[in-house]
Design a protein around this motif. Structure first.
Motif, PDB file in Angstrom:
ATOM      1  N   ARG A   1     -17.403  -0.946 -15.119  1.00  0.00           N
ATOM      2  CA  ARG A   1     -17.572  -0.209 -13.864  1.00  0.00           C
ATOM      3  C   ARG A   1     -17.178  -1.090 -12.699  1.00  0.00           C
ATOM      4  O   ARG A   1     -16.521  -0.662 -11.762  1.00  0.00           O
TER       5      ARG A   1
ATOM      6  N   HIS B   1     -13.491  -1.626 -12.599  1.00  0.00           N
ATOM      7  CA  HIS B   1     -12.825  -0.432 -12.096  1.00  0.00           C
ATOM      8  C   HIS B   1     -12.924  -0.351 -10.576  1.00  0.00           C
ATOM      9  O   HIS B   1     -11.946  -0.074  -9.890  1.00  0.00           O
ATOM     10  N   HIS B   2     -14.098  -0.622 -10.052  1.00  0.00           N
ATOM     11  CA  HIS B   2     -14.279  -0.506  -8.609  1.00  0.00           C
ATOM     12  C   HIS B   2     -13.518  -1.601  -7.869  1.00  0.00           C
ATOM     13  O   HIS B   2     -12.869  -1.348  -6.858  1.00  0.00           O
TER      14      HIS B   2
ATOM     15  N   PRO C   1     -20.321   9.226  -9.514  1.00  0.00           N
ATOM     16  CA  PRO C   1     -21.637   8.884 -10.082  1.00  0.00           C
ATOM     17  C   PRO C   1     -22.780   9.716  -9.515  1.00  0.00           C
ATOM     18  O   PRO C   1     -23.875   9.697 -10.065  1.00  0.00           O
TER      19      PRO C   1
ATOM     20  N   HIS D   1      -9.758  13.551 -10.495  1.00  0.00           N
ATOM     21  CA  HIS D   1      -9.766  12.084 -10.444  1.00  0.00           C
ATOM     22  C   HIS D   1      -9.141  11.443 -11.680  1.00  0.00           C
ATOM     23  O   HIS D   1      -8.474  10.430 -11.579  1.00  0.00           O
TER      24      HIS D   1
ATOM     25  N   ASN E   1     -21.247  -1.695  -5.732  1.00  0.00           N
ATOM     26  CA  ASN E   1     -21.788  -0.349  -5.891  1.00  0.00           C
ATOM     27  C   ASN E   1     -22.920  -0.291  -6.926  1.00  0.00           C
ATOM     28  O   ASN E   1     -22.797   0.394  -7.947  1.00  0.00           O
TER      29      ASN E   1
HETATM   30  C1  HEM Z   1      -5.539   5.397  -9.447  1.00  0.00           C
HETATM   31  C2  HEM Z   1      -6.453   5.122  -8.652  1.00  0.00           C
HETATM   32  C3  HEM Z   1      -7.941   5.154  -8.926  1.00  0.00           C
HETATM   33  C4  HEM Z   1      -8.832   4.822  -7.980  1.00  0.00           C
HETATM   34  C5  HEM Z   1      -8.484   4.361  -6.569  1.00  0.00           C
HETATM   35  C6  HEM Z   1     -10.153   4.956  -8.559  1.00  0.00           C
HETATM   36  C7  HEM Z   1     -11.352   4.696  -7.881  1.00  0.00           C
HETATM   37  C8  HEM Z   1     -12.620   4.863  -8.412  1.00  0.00           C
HETATM   38  C9  HEM Z   1     -13.854   4.457  -7.781  1.00  0.00           C
HETATM   39  C10 HEM Z   1     -13.966   3.763  -6.429  1.00  0.00           C
HETATM   40  C11 HEM Z   1     -14.881   4.816  -8.594  1.00  0.00           C
HETATM   41  C12 HEM Z   1     -16.386   4.552  -8.413  1.00  0.00           C
HETATM   42  C13 HEM Z   1     -16.693   3.441  -9.364  1.00  0.00           C
HETATM   43  C14 HEM Z   1     -18.095   3.087  -9.522  1.00  0.00           C
HETATM   44  O1  HEM Z   1     -18.551   2.244  -8.766  1.00  0.00           O
HETATM   45  O2  HEM Z   1     -18.723   3.625 -10.420  1.00  0.00           O
HETATM   46  C15 HEM Z   1     -14.316   5.454  -9.735  1.00  0.00           C
HETATM   47  C16 HEM Z   1     -15.049   5.972 -10.806  1.00  0.00           C
HETATM   48  C17 HEM Z   1     -14.493   6.490 -11.942  1.00  0.00           C
HETATM   49  N1  HEM Z   1     -13.160   6.529 -12.282  1.00  0.00           N
HETATM   50 FE1  HEM Z   1     -11.611   5.957 -11.101  1.00  0.00          FE
HETATM   51  N2  HEM Z   1     -10.053   5.392  -9.851  1.00  0.00           N
HETATM   52  C18 HEM Z   1      -8.708   5.526 -10.124  1.00  0.00           C
HETATM   53  C19 HEM Z   1      -8.177   5.927 -11.332  1.00  0.00           C
HETATM   54  C20 HEM Z   1      -8.916   6.349 -12.441  1.00  0.00           C
HETATM   55  C21 HEM Z   1      -8.356   6.749 -13.701  1.00  0.00           C
HETATM   56  C22 HEM Z   1      -6.862   6.747 -13.986  1.00  0.00           C
HETATM   57  C23 HEM Z   1      -9.392   7.119 -14.519  1.00  0.00           C
HETATM   58  C24 HEM Z   1      -9.380   7.632 -15.941  1.00  0.00           C
HETATM   59  C25 HEM Z   1      -8.353   7.836 -16.692  1.00  0.00           C
HETATM   60  C26 HEM Z   1     -10.602   6.947 -13.771  1.00  0.00           C
HETATM   61  C27 HEM Z   1     -11.872   7.228 -14.236  1.00  0.00           C
HETATM   62  C28 HEM Z   1     -13.044   7.073 -13.531  1.00  0.00           C
HETATM   63  C29 HEM Z   1     -14.352   7.431 -13.991  1.00  0.00           C
HETATM   64  C30 HEM Z   1     -14.687   8.084 -15.334  1.00  0.00           C
HETATM   65  C31 HEM Z   1     -15.268   7.074 -12.991  1.00  0.00           C
HETATM   66  C32 HEM Z   1     -16.791   7.266 -12.965  1.00  0.00           C
HETATM   67  C33 HEM Z   1     -17.455   6.204 -13.771  1.00  0.00           C
HETATM   68  C34 HEM Z   1     -18.688   5.612 -13.163  1.00  0.00           C
HETATM   69  O3  HEM Z   1     -19.000   5.903 -12.042  1.00  0.00           O
HETATM   70  O4  HEM Z   1     -19.325   4.823 -13.856  1.00  0.00           O
HETATM   71  N3  HEM Z   1     -10.288   6.475 -12.522  1.00  0.00           N
HETATM   72  N4  HEM Z   1     -12.932   5.466  -9.609  1.00  0.00           N
END
Ligand code: HEM
Ligand code: FES
Lengths: 530, 333
Positions: free
Chosen positions: A105, A108-109, A161, A209, A280
């Motif tokens: 997580r 990713h962030h 989330p 997303h 976060n």
């Molecule tokens: C391309 C630009 C992308 C940006 C700028 C981005 C940005 C973000 C951000 C800021 C979060 C909140 C993270 C957190 O603190 O939990 C998030 C959550 C998430 N993203 Fe992305 N993301 C991108 C691409 C993707 C892709 C390609 C996938 C899946 C194939 C993805 C799947 C997810 C999922 C499942 C969450 C929720 C998970 C959680 O909150 O634990 N994202 N994303």
């Protein structure tokens, strides 16, 4: 033949037998790429996108995009037995009960932040060096599209989330939709499947997303890179570099090894941030509840400037004939960002209209050598910075013991006064840097060594620049203002009217330059000395 | 454009500087050393992977220890992450070192051509386009052109229509809340009815409308129903007679949903008697019926008229007399 060579040749033969691409592949494998640290900014963006795809896919394996109400029974004690959405519960599950989940997580962030920051830095590099000029306008437009979508994608991810902080962000987005004249409440009800917050929004933005926007990113990035490949990279001016050549390293092997290595470095740094820097911490905020809010709530930085604009808007609302228009939402939330992004997208065309320059450009400009453009860029940045400061006004107020009132008024006035000031100052700075270059070329570099002349006067020794340095500092163009004719061939006065005048005026401002010294000037000076 | 300048002698281009050989190019010992350095970097990476796997399997995920600046840190997550970071970072460093030290680094020059095709090719191309347009009859057959435009335009309507069922029409929904005449105010959380005596002077409470038996409360209800109670001395109010009659014994009730963009107006400053919304700092003066005294909100928070019922519990005298929350186009003014 060595074994590696034999294998290589066999593979190449196999491919060519089936495609006839030997010539084309050879050409592309030896393609030349100019090298400069600022060309790595775009690479950072590409690599962080790949990291987002990988880490995001990992998260989808456990994330449950549903607003169905559940009672939490995971291993995070403080939230035990609390009602929350399945989305929030699964994000907690990823953080506490999936090994490596929190790490992913956070990776990713962090990758999302690097992605956005990298795009903005890359965009600035392209702007300030004039890399967007013909024939690269299309890539500039794609870039503006990517930044815009990046802001949306980041906001949606942040919202998934369904914690108290992100729910508050969604609430604000809903209010913006709702504020649209005529169709606002309808669009809001469609987006949310009824009254806010409902149970439809998280599942819907999840699809956007993880599927829709990433697919669009992938398509746009592919076109972006194919254009870079086909049009060949620009290069900085210098000895041996011209509009008609590309100087650099061949793709194979050195460029590929460096670029591939750089991917792992970016991934490694992101993993390091994910390991040591908490970001976060959703478990501290609690589940979303429209009747609650966390104090000092802050969006990610790429949303902060919008928040700052909304905060500084005057309380204007028109209510008449039974209808309401919320200027305090529409102007900062849609109209100003809309104008800014449109102007940014159109800038290459505006500049070429101002200067009348329709030629191809492959040599970059040093920012100082185009004072007007550099000043426009600095002015825009200062605007964003001032509103960003207001976006953090509550934090700044507590840190520097100011009142929010003071910061609000400082930024309300500053947002109008500071950008023009920055424009003028930047332009002056560019011109004096040009003057300094001129001095250096004509009189050499100051060495700090003093010598005493026979009659007792001290003078500083100047060291002559090398031929390469002299060339680099003087090779740039000395554009001249457009001549807009006063009357056309038939004697009709001022055929282009006001538009023509404006254009002539703008072009005048744009070409303001300190003339670069010429070789003949230097020679004259020299003969004068002796 | 800049012809005039270009006629003056410019400084000449001395051409690409001569390639400087690296130590590894000339000294086989240096090259061998570089090879060993690259190998060490790759081995460090492999050790990183070992660390990550070790952490994944053997470090319990409930072990915390203290690190300055970072505070209490989870050992499992930290070493898993560090292991991953090391394994990735050192592959990268190894590759870059290899490239910089051992791969040929002579700069090469490739030619670049203007993109514009020769005039002849362009003319041919234009001709082809003209011919194709003529072959399709686009210039002449305007009936076809117009009806095609119509058909394409119309076909875009289908996807729009298909999206209709995304949600219900808003109707009067944004105007209504669950508050009715006589609805009891209950604490949130806790759902206990409140008597005026329960609130001291200066106190604030968040309340919701009491649930009717058998019904449940959704977040969408809270998003409109949340109300703040504040108790002042009655003499502190500066209200007109009507608004004063909406208070009870110094207790005044406002919608907690910000009239700007709908955040919860959660901060109350006892000294100044101001309510502050943390989202964009709209500030409302409680003594003057939540008049906006600062920030972007253009309207006061709606006031709920309250009184007590026969059992002495606080109840709503009437529903809200205006929509709560952010503005929208059809909002009656
Ligand atoms: C391309 C630009 C992308 C940006 C700028 C981005 C940005 C973000 C951000 C800021 C979060 C909140 C993270 C957190 O603190 O939990 C998030 C959550 C998430 N993203 Fe992305 N993301 C991108 C691409 C993707 C892709 C390609 C996938 C899946 C194939 C993805 C799947 C997810 C999922 C499942 C969450 C929720 C998970 C959680 O909150 O634990 N994202 N994303
Ligand atoms: S939502 Fe309350 S001030 Fe903006």
């Amino acid at each position: 033949m060595k074994k590696v060579e034999r294998i290589g040749v066999n593979v190449a033969g196999y491919v060519d037998d089936r495609t006839g691409a030997a010539k084309w592949l050879r050409k592309n494998l030896t393609k030349v790429f100019p090298d400069h640290w600022s060309f790595m900014l775009g690479e950072i963006v590409l690599y962080s996108f790949i990291i987002l795809l990988l880490s995001g896919t990992f998260l989808t394996f456990w994330f449950d995009p549903s607003q169905r109400e559940v009672v939490y029974d995971g291993s995070y004690e403080p939230l035990q037995d609390i009602k929350m959405s399945a989305a929030y519960a699964s994000a907690l599950h990823i953080s506490f009960d999936v090994r490596g989940g929190l790490l992913m997580r956070q990776i990713h962030h962090w990758a999302a932040l690097i992605f956005m920051a990298g795009m903005i830095a890359h965009l600035m590099r392209v702007f300030f060096t004039g890399a967007f000029r013909k024939p690269r306008e299309a890539n500039w437009l794609i870039g503006v599209g990517l930044v815009t979508l990046g802001i949306v994608e980041g906001f949606l991810g942040y919202s998934l989330p369904d914690d108290l902080l992100s729910g508050t962000g969604i609430r604000i987005a809903e209010a913006i939709i709702q504020a649209l004249p005529v169709v606002g409440s309808y669009l809001a009800f469609f987006a949310f499947g009824g009254a806010f917050p409902g149970e439809a929004f998280i599942p819907r933005i999840f699809t956007v997303h993880v599927l829709l926007l990433p697919a669009i990113f992938l398509a746009l990035i592919t076109i972006h890179l194919m254009l870079v490949w086909y049009q060949k990279h620009t290069q900085y001016p210098g000895p041996g570099r011209t509009e008609k050549n590309v100087v650099g390293y061949p793709l194979m092997p050195i460029y590929m090894a460096k670029a591939g290595g750089f991917f792992f470095i970016v991934f490694g740094v992101t993993a390091f941030l994910g390991a040591v820097a908490s970001i976060n911490p959703i478990w501290l905020y609690g589940p979303y509840n429209p009747g609650q809010v966390t104090a000092g709530s802050q969006p990610d930085f790429y949303m902060g400037w919008l928040d700052g604009l909304v905060r500084m808007a005057p309380p204007l609302e028109t209510a008449a004939f039974g209808y309401t228009i919320s200027w305090n939402i529409l102007i900062p939330g849609l109209i100003i960002p809309g104008i800014l992004f449109t102007l940014m997208a159109l800038y290459p065309f505006i500049e070429s209209w101002m200067t009348g320059d329709k030629r191809e450009h492959h040599l970059l400009e040093r920012p100082r050598n185009n004072p007007n453009r550099t000043a426009i860029g600095a002015m825009s940045l200062s605007f964003i910075l001032v509103v960003l400061i207001n976006g953090g006004n509550d934090l700044i107020a507590t840190h520097f013991s100011l009142t929010i009132n003071q910061i609000m008024w400082f930024t309300r006035i500053g947002v109008i006064v500071i950008p023009p000031m920055v424009f003028v100052i930047t332009k002056r700075i560019c011109l004096s840097l040009q003057r300094a270059d001129r001095e250096k070329v004509l009189h050499g570099r100051e060495t700090g060594r003093l010598v005493m002349l026979p009659h007792g006067e001290f003078v500083e020794v100047h060291e002559e620049l090398s031929a390469a340095e002299k060339f680099t500092l003087t090779q740039h163009e000395q554009p001249m203002a457009l001549q807009v004719p006063n009357s056309d061939a038939n004697g009709v006065l001022n055929p282009q009217g006001l538009k023509g005048k404006l254009r002539a005026r703008l072009s005048q401002a744009h070409v303001e330059q300190v003339s670069a010294p010429s070789a003949s000037e230097a020679k004259e000076l020299e003969s004068g000395h002796h | 454009m800049s012809d005039e300048f270009n006629q003056i002698a410019k400084f000449e281009d001395p051409g690409l500087p001569e390639h400087v050989h690296r130590k590894t190019d000339t000294d086989p010992k240096a090259a061998d050393l570089a090879e060993r350095q690259v190998a060490i970097l790759f081995i460090l990476s492999a050790l990183g992977t070992v660390l990550a796997i070790y952490a994944y399997i053997f470090i319990k995920d409930d072990v915390f220890f203290f690190i300055p600046i970072m505070g209490d840190t989870n050992a499992h997550q930290l070493f898993l992450g560090l292991g991953m970071a090391i394994s990735l970072l050192f592959i990268g460093l190894g590759l870059v070192h290899w490239a910089k030290m051992l791969m040929p680094d002579t700069e090469v020059i490739a030619k670049r051509h203007e993109f514009r095709s020769p005039d002849e090719d362009r003319a041919d191309f234009h001709q082809t386009i003209k011919e194709q347009a003529a072959a399709a009859g686009l210039g002449r057959r305007s009936l076809i052109k117009r009806t095609l435009g119509l058909a394409l335009g119309f076909s875009a309507l289908t996807p729009l229509v298909l999206l209709r069922d995304l949600g219900p029409l808003p109707g009067k929904d944004l105007e209504k809340t669950s508050w009715k005449r006589g609805t009891r105010l209950v604490t949130d959380p806790g759902d206990r009815p409140i008597r005026p005596e329960d609130l001291e002077i200066g106190a604030v409470a968040q309340v919701l409308p009491e649930l009717e038996p058998g019904s449940t409360r959704h977040l969408s209800d809270i998003a409109k129903d949340a109300v703040l109670l504040i108790r002042l001395r009655p003499s502190e109010f500066q209200l007109d007679a009507e608004r004063l009659s909406w208070t009870y014994d110094g207790i005044i009730a406002f919608s907690k949903i910000c009239s700007h963009m709908g955040c919860a107006v959660a901060l109350y400053e006892q000294q100044t008697k101001h309510l502050l919304c943390p989202c964009h700092q709209s500030t409302f003066d409680v003594t003057r019926a939540a008049k906006v005294i600062f920030g972007p909100s253009a309207r006061p928070l709606p006031q709920l008229s309250i009184t007590v019922d026969a059992d002495g519990y606080l109840v709503a005298q009437n529903p809200f007399n205006e929509p709560v929350g952010p503005s929208y186009w059809e909002r009656p003014s």
